[in-house]
Design a protein around this motif. Structure first.
Motif, PDB file in Angstrom:
ATOM      1  N   GLU A 167       2.293   1.710  -3.335  1.00 48.81           N
ATOM      2  CA  GLU A 167       1.285   2.373  -4.218  1.00 48.81           C
ATOM      3  C   GLU A 167       1.040   3.937  -4.158  1.00 48.81           C
ATOM      4  O   GLU A 167       1.022   4.544  -5.132  1.00 48.81           O
ATOM      5  CB  GLU A 167      -0.059   1.605  -4.296  1.00 48.81           C
ATOM      6  N   ASP A 168       1.336   4.236  -2.861  1.00 46.52           N
ATOM      7  CA  ASP A 168       1.039   5.631  -2.672  1.00 46.52           C
ATOM      8  C   ASP A 168       2.410   6.376  -3.015  1.00 46.52           C
ATOM      9  O   ASP A 168       2.257   7.310  -3.615  1.00 46.52           O
ATOM     10  CB  ASP A 168       1.064   6.065  -1.128  1.00 46.52           C
TER      11      ASP A 168
ATOM     12  N   GLU B  40       1.791  -9.010   6.146  1.00 51.02           N
ATOM     13  CA  GLU B  40       0.653  -8.965   4.941  1.00 51.02           C
ATOM     14  C   GLU B  40       0.370 -10.292   4.661  1.00 51.02           C
ATOM     15  O   GLU B  40       1.265 -10.563   3.448  1.00 51.02           O
ATOM     16  CB  GLU B  40       0.918  -7.948   4.071  1.00 51.02           C
TER      17      GLU B  40
ATOM     18  N   ALA C 239       1.044  -1.148   0.158  1.00 51.62           N
ATOM     19  CA  ALA C 239       0.045   0.169  -0.073  1.00 51.62           C
ATOM     20  C   ALA C 239       0.806   1.418  -0.055  1.00 51.62           C
ATOM     21  O   ALA C 239       0.663   2.191  -0.800  1.00 51.62           O
ATOM     22  CB  ALA C 239      -0.818   0.068   1.151  1.00 51.62           C
ATOM     23  N   ASP C 240       1.902   1.178   0.708  1.00 52.61           N
ATOM     24  CA  ASP C 240       2.819   2.343   0.829  1.00 52.61           C
ATOM     25  C   ASP C 240       3.466   2.749  -0.417  1.00 52.61           C
ATOM     26  O   ASP C 240       3.520   3.634  -1.005  1.00 52.61           O
ATOM     27  CB  ASP C 240       3.920   2.090   1.876  1.00 52.61           C
TER      28      ASP C 240
END
Length: 196
Positions: free
Chosen positions: A51-52, A107, A48-49
């Motif tokens: 992707e950010d 994860e 997720a990081d």
């Protein structure tokens, strides 16, 4: 046959993007996407990081395209920007988590298996996360890139991490050997036995 946009140089694509050509923007992203993702994933704790960071890197390019002096240096600029965005986000995450726990390897996907197997995988994942966190930052970055982009060439990995191409293979072997030693020390190479 070559797709339109892939036959022209980066400078031509950048000029076309600056002129508002959406197809040129897509070609630019397609051409450089792998290296941006590799750098983002190498320096980010979670998907997720990363992707950010990916989005922030492309946004930064869109905002600063007019400042780009040498279009042929764009891949290096993108890697540097992704690295800086990742480090900025990591600092922000550390402020959010006083212990600095980033959940890098926790994860895990729930495959709907039985509870005993899920418990075993959870224990093993925790040991792996602990062993992984004991590796140097460079080893963590390298192994992250290789895990999320196994098809990446050593040349792409060397550009994403800013290391000489010839050092990627030997460094990978040393990092994996160290990870295995740490797992052995934690008793986590084999699946742990569960008392019934």
């Amino acid at each position: 046959m070559t797709e339109p946009g892939h036959s022209c140089g980066t400078a031509v694509l950048v000029r076309r993007v600056a002129g508002g050509d959406e197809r040129a923007w897509r070609d630019l992203v397609d051409r450089n996407g792998g290296i941006v993702w590799g750098a983002a994933r190498a320096y980010s704790a979670t998907r997720a990081d990363a992707e950010d960071v990916w989005q922030a890197t492309w946004l930064s390019l869109a905002e600063n395209l007019h400042r780009l002096r040498d279009a042929e240096a764009l891949p290096g600029w993108l890697v540097t920007t992704a690295r800086r965005e990742s480090l900025r986000l990591a600092r922000a995450r550390r402020r959010e988590s006083p212990a600095g726990l980033d959940g890098v390897l926790t994860e895990t996907a729930d495959d709907g298996g039985d509870p005993e197997s899920a418990a075993l995988r959870s224990v093993l994942a925790a040991r792996l996360a602990r062993a992984f966190s004991q590796l140097s930052g460079r080893c963590q970055q390298l192994l992250r890139v290789m895990a999320v982009a196994p098809e990446a060439s050593y040349e792409q990995i060397s550009r994403a991490l800013g290391v000489p191409r010839g050092s990627v293979g030997p460094k990978k072997q040393r990092c994996l050997r160290t990870l295995r030693q740490r797992m052995l020390a934690l008793g986590g190479v084999e699946e742990p036995e569960v008392a019934l």
